[in-house]
Design a protein around this motif. Structure first.
Motif, PDB file in Angstrom:
ATOM      1  N   GLU A 201       0.850  -1.197   0.000  1.00  7.40           N
ATOM      2  CA  GLU A 201       0.000   0.000   0.000  1.00  7.40           C
ATOM      3  C   GLU A 201       0.883   1.244   0.000  1.00  7.40           C
ATOM      4  O   GLU A 201       1.717   1.430   0.885  1.00  7.40           O
ATOM      5  CB  GLU A 201      -0.905  -0.001   1.231  1.00  7.40           C
TER       6      GLU A 201
ATOM      7  N   ALA B  82       0.907  -8.209   3.597  1.00  4.65           N
ATOM      8  CA  ALA B  82       0.519  -6.839   3.241  1.00  4.65           C
ATOM      9  C   ALA B  82       1.344  -5.856   4.057  1.00  4.65           C
ATOM     10  O   ALA B  82       1.529  -6.033   5.263  1.00  4.65           O
ATOM     11  CB  ALA B  82      -0.961  -6.617   3.494  1.00  4.65           C
ATOM     12  N   ASN B  83       1.854  -4.818   3.383  1.00  4.44           N
ATOM     13  CA  ASN B  83       2.662  -3.797   4.043  1.00  4.44           C
ATOM     14  C   ASN B  83       2.242  -2.416   3.558  1.00  4.44           C
ATOM     15  O   ASN B  83       1.903  -2.234   2.384  1.00  4.44           O
ATOM     16  CB  ASN B  83       4.147  -3.986   3.732  1.00  4.44           C
ATOM     17  N   SER B  84       2.286  -1.455   4.471  1.00  5.22           N
ATOM     18  CA  SER B  84       2.019  -0.067   4.151  1.00  5.22           C
ATOM     19  C   SER B  84       3.335   0.677   4.002  1.00  5.22           C
ATOM     20  O   SER B  84       4.169   0.641   4.911  1.00  5.22           O
ATOM     21  CB  SER B  84       1.168   0.567   5.254  1.00  5.22           C
TER      22      SER B  84
ATOM     23  N   THR C   7      -4.151  -1.962   3.863  1.00  2.80           N
ATOM     24  CA  THR C   7      -3.409  -3.065   4.474  1.00  2.80           C
ATOM     25  C   THR C   7      -4.310  -3.812   5.455  1.00  2.80           C
ATOM     26  O   THR C   7      -4.323  -5.048   5.502  1.00  2.80           O
ATOM     27  CB  THR C   7      -2.162  -2.532   5.192  1.00  2.80           C
TER      28      THR C   7
ATOM     29  N   ARG D 186      -2.926   3.065   6.712  1.00  2.00           N
ATOM     30  CA  ARG D 186      -2.864   1.608   6.607  1.00  2.00           C
ATOM     31  C   ARG D 186      -4.252   1.003   6.350  1.00  2.00           C
ATOM     32  O   ARG D 186      -4.498  -0.163   6.643  1.00  2.00           O
ATOM     33  CB  ARG D 186      -2.297   1.021   7.901  1.00  2.00           C
TER      34      ARG D 186
END
Length: 304
Positions: A267, A287-289, A275, A272
């Protein structure tokens, strides 16, 4: 496979993008291009006031600029080009800038207009939106079926759906759904986004889009309207217009991305939100922001 995700309205905060500007040459160039296109944008991003940043016509170009800057910083740092991209509502425009479908400058001017038109489409107080949680979509559909002027706006996760439409109808739906043990929360928005009441905004934006060039994207970008990856420029232009009055089919988009083999979701921009929606919708994915150079470096160290 990697999917790049770009957030929509509600992810903004005063100060967003400043760390990117200070820590990445590519992000700084992107944000300076944004400032040259819409003078005063960087001051609004970093100094606010928050109430001004929340205005739809300001929030949309601000989020687009920061999302694109984060993506550019990631690519400059050695990040891989994504296999697919998707954006939530306004974020779909950011995804297309990242994919090269639209020039940054054209997109910024268009989403500024988009925000103005959406705000002006319905007088303040006549429309509303509400988030419905903890009940299945089938229950929501059952309760709003007999209420005129209430539509599905965002299908965000299996347990989070947003309804939109005429204020009296949305308030009635909230009461009915609370009686069905739903958690229903009216949203602090100024217009009933993603409903047929936004048709005037769609028609006005269509005139602005007529002479703006669209190119084939470097990677497929999912449409909020179809929940499918799209690559045809003329079809993308049409779908970006339709998006204004149609539901955001986010659950289907995430499920399709996983079905196509995506295991990592990144993302880009601020917050977030997306995410979190990935985590509440899919299992067995990462999933990572990525909102700062430090977060980008950490993700790359882990193989993003």
């Amino acid at each position: 496979m990697i999917a790049a995700l770009f957030p929509g309205q509600g992810s903004q905060e005063v100060g967003m993008g400043k760390a990117l500007y200070q820590g990445s040459r590519a992000a700084r160039e992107a944000l300076e291009r944004a400032e040259a296109t819409l003078p005063g944008l960087l001051g609004l991003l970093w100094e606010g006031p928050e109430d001004a940043l929340k205005l739809t016509a300001n929030q949309q170009p601000a989020l687009l600029a920061v999302g694109y800057a984060a993506y550019q910083a990631y690519r400059e740092a050695g990040g891989k080009e994504p296999t697919y991209a998707a954006g939530h509502s306004l974020g779909e425009w950011t995804a297309h800038v990242a994919a090269g479908t639209l020039a940054l400058e054209d997109a910024l001017r268009l989403v500024r207009k988009r925000g103005e038109y959406m705000q002006e489409a319905v007088p303040v107080g006549q429309g509303a939106m509400a988030a419905i949680l903890k009940v299945p979509l089938e229950v929501i559909l059952e309760e709003i079926a007999g209420i005129e002027g209430v539509e599905l706006a965002n299908l965000n996760s299996p347990e989070q759906t947003v309804i939109s439409g005429k204020a009296e109808g949305v308030h009635r739906a909230v009461e009915l759904l609370k009686a069905r043990r739903a958690r229903a929360v009216l949203l602090p928005v100024s217009a009933p986004f993603h409903s047929s009441l936004m048709r005037p905004a769609r028609e006005r934006l269509a005139h602005d889009l007529q002479h703006v060039p669209f190119s084939s994207p470097k990677f497929p970008v999912y449409s909020n309207v179809t929940a499918h990856p799209e690559t045809d420029p003329s079809r993308i232009k049409t779908l970006l217009l339709e998006q204004i009055t149609h539901s955001v089919r986010w659950v289907e988009i995430l499920q399709s991305l996983k079905a196509h083999g995506v295991a990592k979701f990144l993302e880009f921009g601020s917050g977030r939100v997306l995410t979190g929606l990935v985590g509440r919708t899919l299992e067995g994915v990462e999933a990572n922001s990525l909102t700062t150079p430090a977060e980008i470096a950490e993700a790359l160290a882990l193989g993003a």
